[in-house]
Each structure stands twice: as structure tokens, then as C-alpha cells.
Design an enzyme around this catalytic site. Structure first.
Site, short mmCIF file in Angstrom:
data_model
loop_
_atom_site.label_atom_id
_atom_site.label_comp_id
_atom_site.label_asym_id
_atom_site.label_seq_id
_atom_site.Cartn_x
_atom_site.Cartn_y
_atom_site.Cartn_z
CE LYS A 178 12.03 24.89 17.00
NZ LYS A 178 13.41 25.28 17.30
CB THR A 209 11.66 36.45 17.66
OG1 THR A 209 11.96 36.74 16.28
CG2 THR A 209 10.31 37.01 18.03
N GLY A 211 16.94 34.04 18.84
CA GLY A 211 17.28 33.09 19.90
C GLY A 211 16.13 32.27 20.45
CB THR A 212 12.50 31.93 19.60
OG1 THR A 212 12.82 31.78 18.21
CG2 THR A 212 11.96 33.31 19.84
N GLY A 213 14.51 29.59 19.35
CA GLY A 213 14.64 28.14 19.27
C GLY A 213 15.68 27.60 20.24
CB CYS A 214 19.10 28.82 21.15
SG CYS A 214 19.73 29.00 19.47
N1 LIG Z 1 6.00 35.97 17.98
C1 LIG Z 1 5.91 34.93 18.80
N2 LIG Z 1 5.10 34.98 19.90
C2 LIG Z 1 5.00 33.91 20.73
N3 LIG Z 1 5.68 32.76 20.56
C3 LIG Z 1 6.50 32.64 19.49
C4 LIG Z 1 6.67 33.71 18.56
N4 LIG Z 1 7.59 33.31 17.62
C5 LIG Z 1 7.97 32.07 17.96
N5 LIG Z 1 7.30 31.63 19.06
C6 LIG Z 1 7.50 30.37 19.79
O1 LIG Z 1 8.90 30.31 20.09
C7 LIG Z 1 9.36 28.95 20.09
C8 LIG Z 1 10.51 28.82 19.11
O2 LIG Z 1 9.95 28.69 17.81
P1 LIG Z 1 10.57 29.22 16.46
O3 LIG Z 1 10.74 30.70 16.53
O4 LIG Z 1 9.69 28.68 15.37
O5 LIG Z 1 11.99 28.50 16.48
P2 LIG Z 1 13.33 28.81 15.71
O6 LIG Z 1 14.04 29.88 16.50
O7 LIG Z 1 14.06 27.51 15.73
O8 LIG Z 1 12.96 29.28 14.34
C9 LIG Z 1 8.11 28.11 19.76
O9 LIG Z 1 7.51 27.70 20.96
C10 LIG Z 1 7.24 29.09 18.99
O10 LIG Z 1 5.87 28.73 18.99
C1 LIG Z 2 25.36 30.17 16.78
C2 LIG Z 2 23.91 30.15 16.48
N1 LIG Z 2 23.18 29.06 16.81
C3 LIG Z 2 21.85 29.01 16.54
C4 LIG Z 2 21.22 30.08 15.94
C5 LIG Z 2 19.74 30.00 15.62
O1 LIG Z 2 19.05 30.96 16.35
P1 LIG Z 2 17.50 30.94 16.63
O2 LIG Z 2 17.30 30.39 17.99
O3 LIG Z 2 17.12 32.37 16.52
O4 LIG Z 2 16.83 30.11 15.57
C6 LIG Z 2 22.00 31.22 15.61
N2 LIG Z 2 21.43 32.29 15.01
N3 LIG Z 2 23.33 31.23 15.89
#
Ligand SMILES: Nc1ncnc2c1ncn2[C@@H]1O[C@H](COP(=O)(O)OP(=O)(O)O)[C@@H](O)[C@H]1O
Ligand SMILES: Cc1ncc(COP(=O)(O)O)c(N)n1
Length: 269
Positions: A178, A209, A211-214
Site C-alpha cells: 500500500k 483517514t 481505518g483505511t488499512g483495516c
Molecule cells: N489520502 C488518500 N486518498 C486516496 N487513497 C488513499 C489515501 N490514503 C491512503 N489511501 C489508500 O488507502 C489504502 C490504505 O492504505 P494506507 O493508508 O497506506 O494503509 P494503512 O492504514 O495500513 O496505513 C491504500 O489503497 C492507499 O493507497
Molecule cells: C485496533 C486497531 N487495529 C488496527 C488499527 C490500524 O488502523 P489503520 O487502518 O488506520 O491503519 C488501529 N488503529 N486500531
């Protein structure tokens, strides 16, 4: 009396986010929005809000194992997603459980929260590398997790391929790197070492943003449970998370959540 057909069943094995934006709460909301029956195995409880993580308590391994067996042995699952696993002991137990389950597993190797609070003990990294990643159908590390697990520091889109190759060495069938933390478009790279798919979405200038990864990992699990291939499931999940980020809203004084319900009442991707 008629009975409706049961929807596909998806299980999340993850921590609770009391603020409702990430963790198990994000996973279950995503599952509802994408039309599957969501179930949960809780690994840890966090006291968490828009400002960060104020406390975290992991559950005993027996409690995690018992929840998992209750769900899988009676209800059954078409896909499993893992998130926060907190400790080496829990990582190892969950790796063993998913290895013994006949369903695809999406492994989000959660390391730290958006605010930099640790959600995985440093002593658990080796178990993630040697036990959890080999059990993954798809692993979905972000750039910090890639650096922690492999030492590869991604600075630009060009480095994504090198990062993916380094994660694949640990044995997941597919990896989705990602690139959300890079500047410019939100670019992710999906590969199994043979096929390669670049997923590109416009960056939304929205700080909410959490919770994006979850959300992305759960949406992939939903697609797999519905019988989609890994590339099809990832493309649809990327569309869903991009819409959720565009609709993210302010809550509290810090970083607000994505809107899991943005597509409700519309055609889901
Ligand atoms: N500001 C943004 N606009 C559009 N897509 C985003 C943005 N930030 C993250 N993403 C996308 O959201 C998804 C989760 O990525 P990321 O935020 O890097 O994960 P995590 O929550 O694990 O740090 C990926 O598909 C990433 O490209
Ligand atoms: C309990 C729990 N699990 C996972 C995440 C990661 O969150 P994110 O999707 O923003 O990277 C979090 N903040 N809390």
C-alpha cells in the site's frame, strides 16, 4: 415460512478500536456494507479515539482460540482477515488457526496506528515473518510495515516492486504493497511474483483517514468470500476504500474515520 439464503461469511481476527473507525469495528462495518455476514475474534481491546491510542490490553491465547473454534466449527467461513495481533504468542496461535482453515486469509500485518502508537510488540516481528505471512493468501503491509518486516524503505513508486519481492520471500501467495503514505496519487502494487497489477486512485486531500488499512483488507476478504479472484477482489476493494476516504469525516479533535457506509443504498463495487 420462508428462509433467506445465508450470505457469505467473513471472519475478522483483530483488535477493538473503541472509537469505531479502525480494527474490528471497521471490519464489521465494511462487511455489512459489502453484503456479507461479518463475525469477529477479538485479540485485544484498545482505548482509542481521534487523538491516538490511550491504552491496549491483549486477550489470553485461550480466549482467541475459543472464539475462533466457536465460529469456524459451527458457522464456517468463506474468508478470514487478520489485523492487530499484539504479541508473538497471539501471532503464532492465529497463524496456526488460519493455516488449518480451508478458506483464503487476508493478513494485514498491523504494526503501528496512524498516530504512531505500537499495536504489535517488536518481539513479534519474527513470528509475523516466519509463521503468519506464509499462511496468507494476500498480505497487505503499508510502507512502515514493509520497512519493519523487510528493511526495504520505499521512497517512490519505483521502489514498490522491490518491496513486494522482499515480502514475497516470506511466503504469502500474493502481496499488496500500500503506497498510501507516498505523495501524489494513492498507488498500490499487487503481485504474486508473476502477475503484477498497479492500482492507482486520486489522492483525496482529506486528513480523516483513520481505518483505511483495516477497511481495505476487510473489503478484499469480502470479495474473496464472494468467489472473486485475488486481483478482482483487490480492484473492487480499492474502489470501495477510495470512496470511503473521499467521504471521511471529522470526529473528535484529531483524525476522523473513513465513511464505511458511503456506498450503502448504491451499487456496491
Ligand atoms: N489520502 C488518500 N486518498 C486516496 N487513497 C488513499 C489515501 N490514503 C491512503 N489511501 C489508500 O488507502 C489504502 C490504505 O492504505 P494506507 O493508508 O497506506 O494503509 P494503512 O492504514 O495500513 O496505513 C491504500 O489503497 C492507499 O493507497
Ligand atoms: C485496533 C486497531 N487495529 C488496527 C488499527 C490500524 O488502523 P489503520 O487502518 O488506520 O491503519 C488501529 N488503529 N486500531
Amino acid at each position: 415460512m420462508s428462509t433467506s439464503a445465508a450470505p457469505p461469511r467473513v471472519l475478522t481476527v483483530a483488535g477493538s478500536d473503541s472509537g469505531g473507525g479502525a480494527g474490528v469495528q471497521a471490519d464489521l462495518k465494511t462487511m455489512l456494507a459489502l453484503g456479507v455476514h461479518g463475525m469477529s475474534v477479538l485479540t485485544a481491546v484498545t482505548a482509542q479515539n481521534s487523538l491516538g491510542v490511550q491504552g491496549a490490553w491483549e486477550l489470553p491465547v485461550e480466549a482467541v482460540r475459543a472464539q475462533y473454534r466457536s465460529v469456524v466449527d459451527d458457522i464456517g467461513v468463506q474468508a478470514v482477515k487478520t489485523g492487530m495481533l499484539a504479541s508473538a504468542e497471539l501471532v503464532e496461535a492465529v497463524a496456526e488457526l488460519i493455516s488449518g482453515t480451508d478458506a483464503p486469509a487476508v493478513v494485514d500485518p498491523v504494526g503501528v496506528s496512524k498516530h504512531g502508537d505500537p499495536l504489535l510488540a517488536a518481539s513479534a516481528l519474527d513470528s509475523v515473518r516466519t509463521q503468519l505471512l506464509p499462511a496468507a493468501t494476500v498480505a497487505t503491509p503499508n510502507l512502515d510495515e514493509v520497512a519493519q518486516l523487510t528493511g526495504v524503505r520505499v521512497q517512490s513508486e519505483d521502489d514498490l516492486r522491490r518491496a513486494a519481492a522482499a515480502v514475497l520471500e516470506f511466503g504469502p501467495r500474493w502481496v499488496l504493497i500500500k503506497g498510501g503514505h507516498l505523495a501524489g496519487d494513492a498507488v498500490d502494487l499487487l503481485t504474486d511474483g508473476t502477475e503484477e497489477h498497479v492500482l492507482r486512485a486520486p489522492r483525496h486531500d482529506n486528513r480523516h483517514t483513520h481505518g483505511t488499512g483495516c477497511t481495505l483488507a476487510s473489503a478484499i476478504a469480502c470479495g474473496l468470500a464472494r468467489g472473486r479472484s485475488v486481483p478482482e477482489a483487490v480492484v473492487a476493494a480499492k474502489q470501495y476504500v477510495t470512496g470511503a476516504i473521499a467521504a471521511g469525516f471529522a470526529l473528535g479533535a484529531g483524525i476522523g474515520p473513513v465513511d464505511h457506509g458511503w456506498a450503502l443504498g448504491r451499487d456496491v463495487p
